[in-house]
Each structure stands twice: as C-alpha cells, then as structure tokens.
Design a protein around this motif. Structure first.
Motif, PDB file in Angstrom:
ATOM      1  N   VAL B  20       0.872  -1.181   0.000  1.00  0.00           N
ATOM      2  CA  VAL B  20       0.000   0.000   0.000  1.00  0.00           C
ATOM      3  C   VAL B  20       0.908   1.231   0.000  1.00  0.00           C
ATOM      4  CG1 VAL B  20      -2.019  -0.990   1.178  1.00  0.00           C
ATOM      5  CG2 VAL B  20      -0.117  -0.115   2.527  1.00  0.00           C
ATOM      6  N   PRO B  21       0.420   2.362  -0.540  1.00  0.00           N
ATOM      7  CA  PRO B  21       1.258   3.567  -0.503  1.00  0.00           C
ATOM      8  C   PRO B  21       1.596   3.944   0.933  1.00  0.00           C
ATOM      9  CG  PRO B  21      -0.669   3.886  -1.900  1.00  0.00           C
ATOM     10  CD  PRO B  21      -0.887   2.594  -1.165  1.00  0.00           C
ATOM     11  N   VAL B  22       2.796   4.472   1.128  1.00  0.00           N
ATOM     12  CA  VAL B  22       3.210   4.869   2.484  1.00  0.00           C
ATOM     13  C   VAL B  22       3.574   6.355   2.504  1.00  0.00           C
ATOM     14  CG1 VAL B  22       4.021   2.649   3.357  1.00  0.00           C
ATOM     15  CG2 VAL B  22       5.549   4.030   1.963  1.00  0.00           C
ATOM     16  N   ARG B  23       3.415   6.940   3.676  1.00  0.00           N
ATOM     17  CA  ARG B  23       3.818   8.339   3.868  1.00  0.00           C
ATOM     18  C   ARG B  23       5.285   8.332   4.264  1.00  0.00           C
ATOM     19  NH1 ARG B  23       3.226  11.552   8.416  1.00  0.00           N
ATOM     20  NH2 ARG B  23       2.212   9.792   9.446  1.00  0.00           N
ATOM     21  N   ARG B  24       6.080   9.044   3.449  1.00  0.00           N
ATOM     22  CA  ARG B  24       7.529   9.037   3.693  1.00  0.00           C
ATOM     23  C   ARG B  24       7.877   9.714   5.027  1.00  0.00           C
ATOM     24  NH1 ARG B  24       9.348  10.949  -1.788  1.00  0.00           N
ATOM     25  NH2 ARG B  24       8.762   8.975  -2.704  1.00  0.00           N
ATOM     26  N   LEU B  25       8.900   9.200   5.669  1.00  0.00           N
ATOM     27  CA  LEU B  25       9.379   9.795   6.923  1.00  0.00           C
ATOM     28  C   LEU B  25       9.966  11.178   6.622  1.00  0.00           C
ATOM     29  CD1 LEU B  25       9.677   8.608   9.836  1.00  0.00           C
ATOM     30  CD2 LEU B  25      12.038   8.096   9.244  1.00  0.00           C
ATOM     31  N   GLY B  87      18.039   7.183  12.874  1.00  0.00           N
ATOM     32  CA  GLY B  87      16.776   6.449  12.703  1.00  0.00           C
ATOM     33  C   GLY B  87      16.495   6.133  11.243  1.00  0.00           C
ATOM     34  N   PRO B  89      18.038   4.125   8.045  1.00  0.00           N
ATOM     35  CA  PRO B  89      19.106   3.208   7.625  1.00  0.00           C
ATOM     36  C   PRO B  89      19.975   3.823   6.530  1.00  0.00           C
ATOM     37  CG  PRO B  89      17.004   2.060   7.735  1.00  0.00           C
ATOM     38  CD  PRO B  89      16.705   3.514   7.917  1.00  0.00           C
ATOM     39  N   GLY B  90      21.274   3.558   6.622  1.00  0.00           N
ATOM     40  CA  GLY B  90      22.180   4.036   5.575  1.00  0.00           C
ATOM     41  C   GLY B  90      22.953   5.282   5.965  1.00  0.00           C
ATOM     42  N   ARG B  91      22.507   5.968   7.025  1.00  0.00           N
ATOM     43  CA  ARG B  91      23.268   7.137   7.496  1.00  0.00           C
ATOM     44  C   ARG B  91      24.504   6.638   8.244  1.00  0.00           C
ATOM     45  NH1 ARG B  91      21.447  12.669   6.555  1.00  0.00           N
ATOM     46  NH2 ARG B  91      19.297  12.449   5.892  1.00  0.00           N
ATOM     47  N   ARG B 155       8.168   5.956  14.007  1.00  0.00           N
ATOM     48  CA  ARG B 155       8.075   5.430  12.639  1.00  0.00           C
ATOM     49  C   ARG B 155       9.466   5.217  12.030  1.00  0.00           C
ATOM     50  NH1 ARG B 155       5.811   8.850   8.876  1.00  0.00           N
ATOM     51  NH2 ARG B 155       5.282   7.093   7.530  1.00  0.00           N
ATOM     52  N   ALA B 156      10.496   5.588  12.765  1.00  0.00           N
ATOM     53  CA  ALA B 156      11.858   5.473  12.219  1.00  0.00           C
ATOM     54  C   ALA B 156      12.364   4.043  12.395  1.00  0.00           C
ATOM     55  CB  ALA B 156      12.772   6.443  12.935  1.00  0.00           C
ATOM     56  N   CYS B 157      13.565   3.813  11.909  1.00  0.00           N
ATOM     57  CA  CYS B 157      14.148   2.460  11.990  1.00  0.00           C
ATOM     58  C   CYS B 157      15.578   2.569  12.517  1.00  0.00           C
ATOM     59  CB  CYS B 157      14.117   1.827  10.602  1.00  0.00           C
ATOM     60  SG  CYS B 157      14.902   0.212  10.525  1.00  0.00           S
ATOM     61  N   LEU B 159      18.757   1.387  13.553  1.00  0.00           N
ATOM     62  CA  LEU B 159      19.424   0.081  13.495  1.00  0.00           C
ATOM     63  C   LEU B 159      20.377  -0.100  14.671  1.00  0.00           C
ATOM     64  CD1 LEU B 159      20.099  -0.134   9.654  1.00  0.00           C
ATOM     65  CD2 LEU B 159      18.292  -1.241  10.948  1.00  0.00           C
ATOM     66  N   ARG B 218      11.629  -2.882  15.623  1.00  0.00           N
ATOM     67  CA  ARG B 218      11.595  -3.204  14.199  1.00  0.00           C
ATOM     68  C   ARG B 218      12.490  -4.368  13.819  1.00  0.00           C
ATOM     69  NH1 ARG B 218       8.234  -0.091  11.495  1.00  0.00           N
ATOM     70  NH2 ARG B 218       7.776   1.880  12.435  1.00  0.00           N
TER      71      ARG B 218
END
Lengths: 218, 218
Positions: B20-25, B87, B89-91, B155-157, B159, B218
């Motif tokens: 489903v479409p998601v609202r970007r962080l 929060g 990923p990838g930073r 809503r963040a991730c 890691l 998560r």
C-alpha cells in the motif's frame, strides 16, 4: 526453523528446516554502472512507496544480490544467507517509508541487511551453544536414548501445537491450512476466503514467530 | 534472478500483494526542528517568568558560564539531529561523533567554574540543598523531552537502538541544562557541577537502558 515456501506455493513443516544453497555475492562492476543501478533502484523504491507493485517487486528482486553481499561481508555462513535475505525483505517491507529517494538506495538496504546479518549471527551463536549442551546431555543418557527421543518428539509436538494455538487468528489459520493440512495456496484461499498473498504473508509471519519462540530470539 | 531460490520470489510476490502507498518519513532535520521548537517554547515560558537579567548578569561576570550555556545548546541541537539521522538506515554511524565538540565545550567551560576563585556578580555559591534542585530540574525536564523524542522516532528504523537512545538522553539532558541556565540563581560550585554531571549521566543511562528497548521493535 527456516521459513520457506515450496515451489508450488504449498508448504510442509519439513520445508521449514530446509536451507537452500547460497548464491554468489555481487561481482565487481564499474563505479558508474553501480551508481546507475543504484539510481534505478532508488527510482523503483520511490515508485513503490507510492504503491507501484511492479516497481516494488522489481526493486526487491534486484536487491537480493546486495543483501547476500552484505550478509557475506558480515561473516554469515553460506547456509544461513537465505535466512538473512528473507528477514531483510520482511524488514524492508515494514520500514520502506524510511527510504529517502534523494539518498542512496544501496546504502539504505545494505545497512538493513547488515543489521539482520548481525542478528542472525547472534541468534545462531546462541543456538549453537544450546545444541552443544543438548548433545552432552544426550551422551550422558545413552542407555535410554530411544525412549528419550520418543518422549522428546512428543514434547516437541505438544510445544509446537501449543505455540500454534497462541498465534494471532490469521497466522494460525495460515499454518493450519498450508502446513498442517498441506493444502495448496489455491485450496487454502478458497477454503478461507482470503487471497493467496495474505495467506503467504501470514504464514511467513507465523513461521517467524514460531522460530523466535523455539530458538529464543528476542 | 532465475538462479535465486524460489522462496525469495514467493515472498516478494506476497509482499507485493500487500503493498500500500506509504507516507515518507520527514527528513531528520525537520523532525529535529520540531523537537527543538518545543524546547524553544519552554525556554520562552521560562524567560517570560524569570526574565533575561539574571542570566545575562552572570554571563557578563563569568564568560565561561556563557560558553558552557552555548555548548549545552549546541550539544542539544547536534545530538537531536544525529538521533533522528540514525533512525534512517544508511546514514553513517560516524555522525554520532558530531555532538562531541559542543559537549566538550559544555563540560569544559562548566568545569572552569570550579577552578575560578571569583564569583559571578549578583549570585551566590550554591548551598548544600540547591544542587539537589538542579538535579531535579534536569531530570524533570529530560523525562518528557526524551519521551517526546522517542515518540517522534516511532516510525523510524534505528538500526543501533542503544546508541540512538544515548543520543536522545544527551540531547534531552543538554536541552534541560540549557533551560536551567535561564533560571539558575547561583554560580557553578563543584557540588553544583557534580549534580549537573550526575543528572546528565542518569538521564543518558536511563535512556540507554529503557529507550534502547523501546526503539528495538523493528
């Protein structure tokens, strides 16, 4: 346990233990080609965030090699790489809203895959320690080996039935239909009135929950 | 792609089916700005109540206290941004070092207060009970500020949940110490600074212990 569906979409619990061979990691490609591929995947993921299923399936399929490469870099044994791939795909699905299309998609998914790889290494470490302990206990009781094994199997079956009973209704239904009654996806979908996709997702979640319960993962 | 195990493609199909479409962080800077806005609103209320006279008078007489205040504010800003950035990923995790220079300024300039043998005009050296008030102030403000940041990260991730929680603690403690500067009536004596340090360590430690778990879903 290992979550896996058989080729025809059905599932037996023996499939849960199967560990498919791992495939090769990313081959060396020129930096510009990698950058181009990264941009292509970024565009697909941005479309997926807006609900484009085709772009989503493409980007996930295109990410498998990246996930494998990240898992191998973290030192995941080749037999366990597919577990990391599955866990990473499920995590990506949960956190896809955190991807910022202005940034590298490859860095984003590699970070997630690396994390899942570390989690897998930790959980396998815990499992190995427990298994060594179990073997020692078994050696000490070799006289009663057969009787013990039968009892253990019964206990395991009881524990499994109890664990399945505690799953949320949708997940329990998927396990009962696809794993215990060995119905095909089409039959299970017809029987339950749910679509095949929802059944598959519920099954994966159920297997993950059961795996966590039996292997003591957090 | 055809060489990949079938179960990966089954899972990708299943995830595609429930897309489903998601609202970007929102980007980290925007979420950090939202949190800092709340801190600024509290500061405005404190200024309205206490005025700026006392603070400026102390700063005029003892510039190291002003530098400590500037360091605390910069620590709060940078730690808040890094907590939100981690929060996603990838930073790069190296961003976690960003709050270190302002934190050193904050701690170093505060420590200078212990070495001085003069007292800021119009203030008194803290009595034995006053530092307890500082401890209570910093903890009382840090708890809701930390809770707000954890909520903004729902809503963040992250890691690295524990590292993120430590940065949340640092940001909250630094923001609370900055707010304390507005209504701090006495000069920096060793016992007072000890209480500040204890409060900051308590806030960071509590966040690492509890916030880490809260962020680990998560």
């Amino acid at each position: 346990m290992h979550a896996s569906l058989t080729a025809d979409g059905g599932l037996g619990l023996d499939g849960v233990f199967r560990r498919p061979d791992s495939r090769v990691a990313l081959s060396a490609t020129p930096a510009s080609a990698q950058q181009e591929a990264d941009q292509r995947r970024a565009a697909w993921m941005a479309a997926a965030q807006a609900g484009d299923r085709r772009a989503y399936e493409r980007v996930l399929a295109d990410s498998l090699a990246l996930i494998r490469a990240a898992a191998r870099r973290q030192g995941v044994p080749i037999d366990n790489v597919d577990d990391v791939v599955q866990e990473t795909l499920l995590t990506v699905h949960r956190v896809r809203h955190t991807y910022d299309p202005a940034r590298s998609y490859d860095a984003w998914i590699t970070a997630i895959a690396s994390r899942r790889a570390i989690d897998a290494l930790r959980s396998h470490g815990r499992r190995d320690r427990r298994e060594v302990h179990d073997e020692q206990v078994l050696d000490m009781q070799s006289d009663h080996a057969d009787a013990t094994l039968d009892t253990e199997r019964e206990q395991e079956a009881r524990r499994l039935r109890a664990a399945i009973a505690t799953l949320p209704p949708g997940q329990r239904e998927a396990v009962e239909q696809l794993a215990l009654r060995e119905r095909s996806l089409a039959e299970a979908a017809e029987h339950t009135g749910r679509n095949a996709g929802a059944l598959k997702v519920n099954l994966h979640r159920a297997l993950k929950a059961l795996r966590n319960r039996f292997h003591g993962e957090p | 792609m055809s060489s990949e195990p079938r179960n990966h493609h089954n899972l990708i199909d299943a995830l595609g089916a429930e897309l489903v479409p998601v609202r970007r962080l929102p980007p980290p800077w925007r979420r950090a700005a939202g949190w800092l806005l709340v801190v600024a609103a509290i500061a405005a209320l404190l200024f309205a109540h206490y005025g700026t006279g006392g603070m400026l008078r102390r700063w005029e007489g003892t510039p190291d206290l002003a530098w400590a205040g500037v360091g605390a504010v910069l620590t709060a800003i940078s730690a808040a941004w890094v907590a939100f950035a981690l929060g996603v990923p990838g930073r790069s995790v190296r961003w976690a070092w960003l709050p270190l220079p302002p934190a050193l300024l904050w701690i170093g300039a505060s420590g200078l207060g212990c070495l001085r043998d003069w007292i800021a005009p119009g203030t008194v050296v803290a009595g034995p009970h006053q530092p307890i008030g500082c401890l209570q102030f910093i903890i009382a403000f840090s708890v809701p500020l930390s809770a707000l940041m954890i909520w903004l990260l729902r809503r963040a991730c992250p890691l690295r949940p524990v590292l993120t929680a430590v940065l949340i603690g640092l940001a909250s403690a630094a923001a609370s110490a900055s707010l304390l500067e507005i209504c701090h009536e006495f000069d920096a004596a060793a016992s007072d600074l000890l209480m500040h340090a204890l409060a900051v360590v308590l806030v960071i430690g509590a966040n690492a212990a509890m916030g880490g778990r809260l962020l680990q879903s998560r």
